[in-house]
Design a protein around this motif. Structure first.
Motif, mmCIF file in Angstrom:
data_model
loop_
_atom_site.group_PDB
_atom_site.id
_atom_site.type_symbol
_atom_site.label_atom_id
_atom_site.label_comp_id
_atom_site.label_asym_id
_atom_site.label_seq_id
_atom_site.Cartn_x
_atom_site.Cartn_y
_atom_site.Cartn_z
ATOM 1 N N SER A 12 -7.202 5.399 -4.630
ATOM 2 C CA SER A 12 -6.966 4.006 -4.266
ATOM 3 C C SER A 12 -7.660 3.565 -2.979
ATOM 4 C CB SER A 12 -5.465 3.780 -4.149
ATOM 5 O OG SER A 12 -4.951 4.636 -3.152
ATOM 6 N N ASP A 13 -8.676 4.302 -2.555
ATOM 7 C CA ASP A 13 -9.376 3.924 -1.331
ATOM 8 C C ASP A 13 -10.736 3.317 -1.669
ATOM 9 O OD1 ASP A 13 -9.207 4.457 1.773
ATOM 10 O OD2 ASP A 13 -11.280 4.872 1.166
ATOM 11 N N SER A 32 -6.170 5.683 6.786
ATOM 12 C CA SER A 32 -5.957 5.021 5.485
ATOM 13 C C SER A 32 -6.732 5.730 4.378
ATOM 14 C CB SER A 32 -6.370 3.554 5.569
ATOM 15 O OG SER A 32 -7.712 3.440 6.006
ATOM 16 N N ASN A 51 -4.695 7.278 1.319
ATOM 17 C CA ASN A 51 -5.007 6.722 -0.003
ATOM 18 C C ASN A 51 -5.377 7.849 -0.973
ATOM 19 O OD1 ASN A 51 -4.584 3.930 -0.065
ATOM 20 N ND2 ASN A 51 -6.442 3.557 1.126
ATOM 21 N N THR A 65 -2.478 9.660 -2.474
ATOM 22 C CA THR A 65 -1.688 9.009 -3.528
ATOM 23 C C THR A 65 -2.247 9.357 -4.914
ATOM 24 O OG1 THR A 65 -3.034 7.009 -3.619
ATOM 25 C CG2 THR A 65 -1.191 6.992 -2.066
ATOM 26 N N TYR A 89 -8.177 -3.958 -3.704
ATOM 27 C CA TYR A 89 -8.570 -2.874 -2.811
ATOM 28 C C TYR A 89 -8.835 -3.393 -1.400
ATOM 29 C CZ TYR A 89 -8.933 1.036 -5.979
ATOM 30 O OH TYR A 89 -8.628 2.061 -6.811
ATOM 31 N N GLY A 103 0.830 -1.208 0.000
ATOM 32 C CA GLY A 103 0.000 0.000 0.000
ATOM 33 C C GLY A 103 0.861 1.253 0.000
ATOM 34 N N VAL A 161 -4.677 0.297 -8.520
ATOM 35 C CA VAL A 161 -4.694 1.446 -7.616
ATOM 36 C C VAL A 161 -4.024 2.727 -8.128
ATOM 37 C CG1 VAL A 161 -4.975 0.149 -5.495
ATOM 38 C CG2 VAL A 161 -2.688 0.456 -6.440
#
Lengths: 532, 360
Positions: A425-426, A164, A168, A171, A336, A75, A520
C-alpha cells in the motif's frame, strides 16, 4: 423393472424430490460470497501473491500494523504491534507487541513469532519476499537484522527509510505473523513449514480456515477468542462461481449475500432489483498502455505524445468499460499517498494528427500482442480505429494471458495493454516499477520492472527522485515528491496510464460494512454485519 | 472354475485336461494381451500429451513464481521443476514417478494431483452418469418409436428434439435453464453442487454427493444435492439424448427393413414382439457402443456446463490447468480420461459377449 424407468416416472420422481426443497435467504450469522477464486495456488503468507489467496490470508492472519476497515482514510493503524519507535538515526524501528493475543492454536502471539515470521519470508525467498528484502534483509543477515527481546521486535534497516514506507509494507499479506511452534511442528526438511502452510493456516486473525477446496470453495469460521472481539459472522463461505450471470441469479434468489465478479450488464440489471444494492470501490489496478522503446516508430517522442490523444477515454468508460474502470492518467492509484487527481489528456484526433505532422511522421505499422480478454481487446480495437485516422496501422494478435506475459517479459510486445496491481500500500510499489530502471540493457533482465519490459530508459534524475522519496520522513513532502515524479512522467514517459479499476460488489440490502479493501488491501469480513 | 487337476486323482475324463489347459492358456493370453494393450495405450497417451504440453507456448514457471519474480527466483523454480533437463529425461522421470503412484503436485492448486483428481472426478462422474441415464432412458425409446412409426408425429418430434440438441449452444441453453427453473420457477437449486447449508456436512466416502448422502442416511442433503444436479444433468442428458435417439432410430430402421422382420410379420407376430423382441435385440450391440462413447465423452467433462453451473469437475480442471501449462495436472487428468475410455471399451466388449450368443 423396465417400466420403472419410463420418462413419466423419471419426471415424477424428479418433481417429488425437488418440490419440498425451499430456498430461503442465507443464515443470519453466515456470510455467503460468490467470487472467482480459482487463482489460489498457496495459502502460505510467505508465498501467496494472488488476489483470492490474499483475500483469505487477510482474514486468517494479523500483521503488526493493519488497515481499519471502518476508517480506511486513516491509513495503517496498530494491530499486533501496539506502538513503534524509530531510532534517532532512522536506521531501525522497534515495535512493542500487544499483550494477551493468542493464535488459533491457543499459543500466545510473541515478538519471537513476529521476528520468525519475517525471517522466514526472507529465507524462503518466494516471489512476495521482495516487499521485505528491499529494506536490506538477506537470507544470510536476516537473523541479525530482525531481532526480538521480550515483547519488543526490532528491524535494523540498511537505509533511513521513511517510516510510512516501512509500515505500509508491513500491512502487506507477506508480513503476516504466523504461529512459529505450530508451523515448525509441521515443517518438512528445510521448508519452514511451507508445504504444510500452503494448504493450512496458523494465524491469529478474526477467522480460522475451515476448508479450502481448490476451484470450489473456501470456508472460514469465526475465531471466538479474537483480540478485537469475535466477528458477528460466525461462518464465511466463498464459493467459486466463475460466471457473472450465475452470480447474479444466486444473488437475486437470496442464496448468496455478495457477488464479487459482476459484468457491467449484470451490475446495471441488479441496480434496479429490489433488496439488492451495488457497492463501488476503486481498486488499485491501473490499466495502462506500454509503448516498447525498441520499436523505432514507438520510440519517437511525437508518436508517444500523439498516442495519449488517441484513446477515447470518455467513450470507453461510458460504454464497454462502464462501471469497471474510471479514467486515471497517472501511475499511482486513487487512494494512495501522492495520488495525482488531474487527467491531462482527452480524446483529440486532430491534435494527434498535428503532433505527427509537425514531426514529419506520415504513417507506420505496428503489430502487437493483446491478451484475449474482452476489455483489452475492446480497448485495442478502439485504439486501432483512432490510429487509423492519423495514418497509423495497428495489427492485433490475440493470445492467452500467459503467452502475452511471456513475450512482455522478453520485451517483445510493441504496444502492451494490460493491468498492473500494486503489491503493497505504499506509493513506492508503483513508482519503483513504472519510474525506475537503473539498467536498460537486455542483459540486466529486470523482468519485474515495467519500465524495463518496455525498454524505457528512465531518466537518471527521475530514478534518483524515486529512490529519494523512499527516504523522506515527512509524509507531506513525500507525497509532493511523488506528485512531481508523476507530472514529469506524464510529460515524457512512453508508459501511459489510462484507467483505474472499480470493484462492483452486488450485496443483499441487509449486508452492512462490506469492504473489499479498496485500492490498498484485501477484503475484510470481521466488521461485516447483517441487519434485518 | 479353477482347474484342480493334480494328475490322476478323481474321475477326470482323459481328453478334457489338455482342452482345459488350452482354454486357460487362451484366457491368460487374452488377459495379458488386454493388459499390455492397456499399458501401451496409456503410455502413448501420456507421451503425446507430454509433448503437446511441452511445445505449447506457455511458461509453467511463471505460474509458479508469478509476474513479479526476479530472474534469480525464476531460474531457481525452473531448475526445481526439472525443466533444465532434456525432454526425454523429463518424460522418463515423470513416468517412473507415475509408476510408483506419484502424479506430482499441481502448480495451479498447490496440491498433489491425485488429491485434486479424487475431488474433481467424482463430481464429473456423478453428473455424467445421471446425464447418460437420462439420455438413455428417453433417447432409446424415442429412437425406437420414431423408427417404428417412421414419418409419424413422434418421428417428427424426435427429429426436432435432436436438431435442437445438436445445434443449440450449450452455454445459452444452460443459462436459460438456470434462469427459468432456478431464477423464475425456483424448482431447482442454483449453481454449485450443494446448498451452502449442506456444504461440507456430508462425510466424504465416494466424493459423489448423491451417493455419500445416501450412505450417511442424510435425506435432506440428498434432496439438496439432487436439486442441484438435476438441471446440469438434464442438460447433458438432453445432448446425449439427441445423439442416442438418432443413432437408435437409424439402427432400428436398418433392422426393420431386414427379411427376418418381414418373415416375422408374415408369420403373424405382434408388432410389439417384432420391434422389441426381434429388431431391438439385434441393435443392442451397436447401441451399447454408442452409449459407451456418449458416456465417455461426458466423463471427459463438459467444460461449458461445468463453468455455467459452477461444477468443480474434471473438464474445468483439465482446461484450466492446460492453459496454465500445469503439466502434472493435465497428464493426471489425461490418464483418468484415457483409463475411463479404455475401461468403457472393455465393458462394452464384455457386454457384447453377454448380448451376442455367437461370441460365446
Amino acid at each position: 423393472m423396465k417400466h420403472l424407468l419410463t420418462p413419466r416416472a423419471i419426471l415424477l420422481a424428479s418433481a417429488l424430490a425437488i418440490a419440498p426443497a425451499a430456498y430461503a435467504e442465507t443464515p443470519a450469522d453466515t456470510l455467503v460470497i460468490a467470487a472467482t477464486i480459482d487463482d489460489i495456488i498457496s495459502l502460505d503468507p510467505a508465498q501467496t501473491f494472488e488476489f483470492s489467496g490474499n483475500d483469505v490470508n487477510r482474514n486468517t492472519y494479523d500483521r503488526l500494523v493493519d488497515f481499519d476497515p471502518l476508517d480506511m482514510e486513516a491509513g495503517f493503524k496498530p494491530s499486533l504491534a501496539e506502538s513503534w519507535e524509530m531510532s534517532e538515526d532512522g536506521m531501525s524501528i522497534t515495535f512493542t507487541m500487544r499483550e494477551g493475543v493468542t493464535f488459533h492454536s491457543g499459543n500466545p502471539v510473541r515478538a519471537e513469532d513476529a521476528a520468525w515470521s519475517l525471517q522466514r519470508v526472507v529465507k524462503l525467498n518466494k516471489t512476495p519476499a521482495f516487499i521485505l528484502t528491499q529494506f536490506g534483509f538477506t537470507p544470510e543477515n536476516v537473523e541479525e537484522k530482525i531481532t526480538f527481546d521480550g515483547n519488543k521486535l526490532t528491524l535494523n534497516l540498511d537505509k533511513a527509510y521513511a517510516q510510512s514506507f516501512i509500515l505500509n509494507c508491513l500491512t502487506a499479506m507477506v508480513a503476516s505473523v504466523v504461529d512459529k511452534e505450530t508451523v515448525m511442528a509441521n515443517a518438512e526438511g528445510e521448508d519452514f513449514g511451507n508445504t504444510w502452510l500452503n494448504t493450512n493456516e496458523a494465524g491469529s486473525g478474526a477467522f480460522e480456515l475451515a476448508a479450502w477446496r481448490p476451484n470450489e470453495a473456501v470456508q472460514l469460521i469465526a475465531y471466538e477468542d479474537y483480540w478485537r472481539g469475535a466477528s458477528e459472522m460466525k461462518r464465511v463461505v466463498v464459493r467459486n462461481v466463475p460466471e457473472s450471470s450465475a452470480q447474479r441469479l444466486l444473488l437475486e434468489q437470496g442464496d448468496i449475500d455478495a457477488a464479487r465478479d459482476l459484468t457491467p450488464t449484470d451490475v446495471e440489471a441488479l441496480s434496479e432489483a429490489e433488496g439488492i444494492k451495488i457497492q463501488n470501490e476503486p481498486r488499485g489496478r491501473i490499466l495502462y498502455m506500454g509503448l516498447n522503446q525498441k520499436d523505432e516508430l514507438l520510440s519517437n517522442p511525437a508518436v508517444i505524445e500523439a498516442m495519449k490523444y488517441l484513446v477515447d477515454y470518455e467513450g470507453i468508460t461510458n460504454s464497454f468499460l462502464k462501471g469497471m474502470f474510471v479514467t486515471h492518467q497517472s501511475f499511482l492509484p486513487q487512494g494512495y499517498l501522492g495520488e495525482l487527481k488531474e487527467n491531462p489528456w482527452t480524446y483529440d484526433v486532430e491534435k494527434a494528427k498535428q503532433i505527427l505532422a509537425d514531426a514529419g511522421i506520415e504513417g507506420g505499422t505496428v503489430t502487437t500482442k493483446i491478451r484475449d480478454l474482452r476489455e483489452y481487446i475492446d480497448v485495442a480495437q478502439t485504439l486501432q480505429g483512432a490510429m487509423a485516422e492519423v495514418g497509423l496501422t495497428l495489427e492485433i494478435e490475440q493470445m492467452t494471458g500467459a503467452q502475452v506475459l511471456d513475450a512482455y517479459r522478453a520485451r517483445e510486445v510493441p504496444i502492451f495493454l494490460g493491468e498492473w496491481g500494486p503489491d503493497y500500500s505504499d506509493p513506492n510499489t508503483n513508482a519503483a516499477t513504472f519510474a525506475y530502471n537503473p539498467d536498460n540493457s537486455d542483459e540486466a533482465k529486470a523482468t519485474g520492472l515495467l519500465a524495463w519490459r518496455n525498454a524505457y530508459a528512465v531518466p537518471t534524475e527521475m530514478g534518483e527522485a524515486t529512490e529519494a522519496a523512499t527516504l523522506e520522513q515527512d509524509s507531506e513532502k513525500r507525497g509532493q515528491m511523488y506528485r512531481d515524479i508523476q507530472k514529469q512522467y506524464q510529460a515524457e514517459a512512453p508508459i501511459i496510464p489510462l484507467f483505474q479499476r472499480i470493484a462492483n460488489t452486488g450485496l443483499q440490502e441487509n449486508v452492512q460494512n462490506w469492504n473489499t479493501g479498496g485500492a490498498v488491501t484485501s477484503v475484510m469480513y470481521h466488521q461485516v454485519t447483517k441487519g434485518e | 472354475m479353477i482347474d484342480t487337476n493334480t494328475g490322476g486323482q478323481g474321475p477326470i475324463p482323459p481328453a478334457s485336461a489338455p482342452d482345459r489347459r488350452a482354454a486357460r492358456k487362451r484366457r491368460l493370453r487374452s488377459i495379458a494381451g488386454t493388459v499390455l494393450s492397456l499399458a501401451l495405450t496409456l503410455l502413448g497417451l501420456l507421451l503425446v500429451t507430454f509433448i503437446i504440453g511441452r511445445v505449447m507456448p506457455i511458461d509453467p514457471v511463471l505460474k509458479v513464481v508469478g509476474d513479479r519474480a526476479t530472474q534469480a527466483q525464476y531460474d531457481a523454480a525452473y531448475q526445481a521443476m526439472g525443466l533444465d533437463q532434456p525432454l526425454v529425461v523429463q518424460f522418463f522421470r515423470y513416468l517412473t514417478e507415475v509408476l510408483t503412484g506419484d502424479f506430482g503436485r499441481s502448480i495451479s492448486t498447490g496440491q498433489p494431483v491425485i488429491e485434486d483428481i479424487k475431488r474433481v472426478f467424482p463430481a464429473t462422474l456423478e453428473l455424467a452418469t445421471l446425464g447418460t441415464l437420462i439420455g438413455v432412458s428417453i433417447g432409446v425409446p424415442l429412437g425406437v418409436i420414431a423408427a417404428a412409426r417412421r414419418g409419424g408425429i413422434i418421428d417428427q418430434v424426435a427429429r426436432v428434439v435432436a436438431l435442437v440438441g445438436y445445434s443449440m449452444p450449450i452455454f445459452w441453453l444452460g443459462l436459460m435453464g438456470l434462469l427459468l427453473f432456478y431464477g423464475i420457477l425456483g424448482w431447482v437449486g442454483g449453481p454449485g453442487r450443494q446448498g451452502i447449508i449442506y456444504d461440507g456436512m456430508v462425510p466424504h466416502v465416494t466424493g459423489m454427493i448423491l451417493v455419500d448422502s445416501l450412505i450417511a442416511g442424510d435425506w435432506g442433503a440428498f434432496r439438496d444435492a439432487f436439486s442441484h444436479i438435476i438441471l446440469p444433468a438434464s442438460l447433458l442428458g438432453y445432448f446425449s439424448l439427441a445423439y442416442i435417439s438418432r443413432m437408435t432410430r437409424s439402427f432400428m430402421l436398418e433392422q426393420l427393413s431386414a427379411e427376418y422382420i418381414t418373415t416375422g410379420r408374415v408369420k403373424g407376430l405382434s408388432e410389439r414382439a417384432v420391434i422389441w423382441r426381434h429388431a431391438f435385440r439385434n441393435i443392442s450391440i451397436p447401441l451399447v457402443t454408442v452409449i459407451a462413447l456418449s458416456f465417455g465423452s461426458l466423463l471427459e467433462g463438459s467444460v461449458l456446463t461445468e463453468i455455467i453451473f459452477s461444477w468443480p469437475g474434471l473438464g474445468q480442471y483439465i482446461t484450466k490447468t492446460l492453459l496454465a501449462g500445469d503439466m502434472n495436472a493435465v497428464l493426471g487428468g489425461t490418464v483418468v480420461v484415457g483409463t475411463c475410455f479404455i475401461g468403457l471399451n472393455l465393458l462394452s466388449d464384455l457386454l457384447y459377449r453377454v448380448l451376442d450368443p455367437r461370441s460365446k
